[in-house]
Design a protein around this motif. Sequence first.
Motif, PDB file in Angstrom:
ATOM      1  N   VAL A  21       0.837  -1.201   0.000  1.00  0.00           N
ATOM      2  CA  VAL A  21       0.000   0.000   0.000  1.00  0.00           C
ATOM      3  C   VAL A  21       0.872   1.251   0.000  1.00  0.00           C
ATOM      4  N   ALA A  22       1.919   1.260   0.814  1.00  0.00           N
ATOM      5  CA  ALA A  22       2.818   2.420   0.878  1.00  0.00           C
ATOM      6  C   ALA A  22       3.485   2.642  -0.478  1.00  0.00           C
ATOM      7  N   CYS A  23       3.891   1.564  -1.133  1.00  0.00           N
ATOM      8  CA  CYS A  23       4.533   1.658  -2.450  1.00  0.00           C
ATOM      9  C   CYS A  23       3.565   2.256  -3.462  1.00  0.00           C
ATOM     10  N   ASP A  28       2.199   6.841  -6.585  1.00  0.00           N
ATOM     11  CA  ASP A  28       0.959   7.300  -7.218  1.00  0.00           C
ATOM     12  C   ASP A  28       0.504   6.329  -8.316  1.00  0.00           C
ATOM     13  N   ILE A  29       0.495   5.054  -7.982  1.00  0.00           N
ATOM     14  CA  ILE A  29       0.055   4.008  -8.909  1.00  0.00           C
ATOM     15  C   ILE A  29      -1.459   3.877  -8.789  1.00  0.00           C
ATOM     16  N   ASP A  30      -2.124   3.932  -9.918  1.00  0.00           N
ATOM     17  CA  ASP A  30      -3.583   3.842  -9.929  1.00  0.00           C
ATOM     18  C   ASP A  30      -4.063   2.542  -9.299  1.00  0.00           C
ATOM     19  N   ALA A  31      -5.278   2.606  -8.735  1.00  0.00           N
ATOM     20  CA  ALA A  31      -5.912   1.380  -8.257  1.00  0.00           C
ATOM     21  C   ALA A  31      -6.085   0.486  -9.473  1.00  0.00           C
ATOM     22  N   GLY A  32      -5.768  -0.761  -9.353  1.00  0.00           N
ATOM     23  CA  GLY A  32      -5.830  -1.660 -10.490  1.00  0.00           C
ATOM     24  C   GLY A  32      -4.783  -2.743 -10.392  1.00  0.00           C
ATOM     25  N   PRO A  33      -4.481  -3.374 -11.506  1.00  0.00           N
ATOM     26  CA  PRO A  33      -3.632  -4.565 -11.466  1.00  0.00           C
ATOM     27  C   PRO A  33      -2.144  -4.316 -11.216  1.00  0.00           C
ATOM     28  N   ALA A  34      -1.640  -3.123 -11.449  1.00  0.00           N
ATOM     29  CA  ALA A  34      -0.202  -2.873 -11.275  1.00  0.00           C
ATOM     30  C   ALA A  34       0.146  -2.706  -9.801  1.00  0.00           C
ATOM     31  N   GLN A 122       5.742  -1.040 -16.043  1.00  0.00           N
ATOM     32  CA  GLN A 122       6.178  -0.354 -14.828  1.00  0.00           C
ATOM     33  C   GLN A 122       6.553  -1.413 -13.807  1.00  0.00           C
ATOM     34  N   LYS A 123       7.401  -1.035 -12.862  1.00  0.00           N
ATOM     35  CA  LYS A 123       7.835  -1.975 -11.834  1.00  0.00           C
ATOM     36  C   LYS A 123       8.558  -1.215 -10.725  1.00  0.00           C
ATOM     37  N   CYS A 124       8.863  -1.920  -9.680  1.00  0.00           N
ATOM     38  CA  CYS A 124       9.651  -1.379  -8.580  1.00  0.00           C
ATOM     39  C   CYS A 124      10.912  -0.724  -9.125  1.00  0.00           C
ATOM     40  N   ASN A 125      11.132   0.513  -8.708  1.00  0.00           N
ATOM     41  CA  ASN A 125      12.347   1.233  -9.136  1.00  0.00           C
ATOM     42  C   ASN A 125      13.299   1.448  -7.964  1.00  0.00           C
ATOM     43  N   PHE A 126      13.138   0.641  -6.919  1.00  0.00           N
ATOM     44  CA  PHE A 126      13.974   0.714  -5.719  1.00  0.00           C
ATOM     45  C   PHE A 126      13.902   2.112  -5.089  1.00  0.00           C
TER      46      PHE A 126
END
Length: 186
Positions: A21-23, A28-34, A122-126
């Motif tokens: 959730v914090a990530c 600012d990732i939209d609610a959804g599959p990502a 898109q993905k974790c960018n550390f």
Amino acid sequence: MSQMGFYFDQTRCTGCYTCAVACKDWHDIDAGPANWMRVDALEEGTFPDVFVAYLAGPCYHCEKPSCVTICPVDAIEKRTADGIVLVDQEKCIGKKKCNSKCLKACPWEVPQFEDEEGAKMQKCNFCVDRIEKGQQTICVEACPMYALDAGPIQELREKYGDTAEAHGFRNFKKVGPSITFKPKVK
């Protein structure tokens, strides 16, 4: 080069999803599959003999990331200074045009796409924005159980040990995930 990586203490994680959730909130990732940080619940057995463990799944910023080599437009790069694997969304041609090659190449299905037509990877960018300011990643900072740590992988392995196995995790040595664990044992 000081390769960055993660430590995950599977014995401490309670599956609260605060890291995820914090990530999502910080980036600012939209609610959804990502979801750049995923938490999988691993349940086995039947009552009263049950076993439950959780597995946090960010990008493991691999030593030899298969997503980098398979991208047809060089939209994914591994930084030489710290080994962080980043996506250039301006270069990415989207999941439909390349048939999600990066997602298929990653052993842990880390690359993420939204549902809309032409969605870019898109993905974790550390938390590169935070790391460059000397701050900790948001997932580590948010974890109420202190089950996560992030930093130079060699330092993490010296501090916590060099265990590349955990319940529910398949280690693909060929790509070299930058992770060390304290596994939960049945």
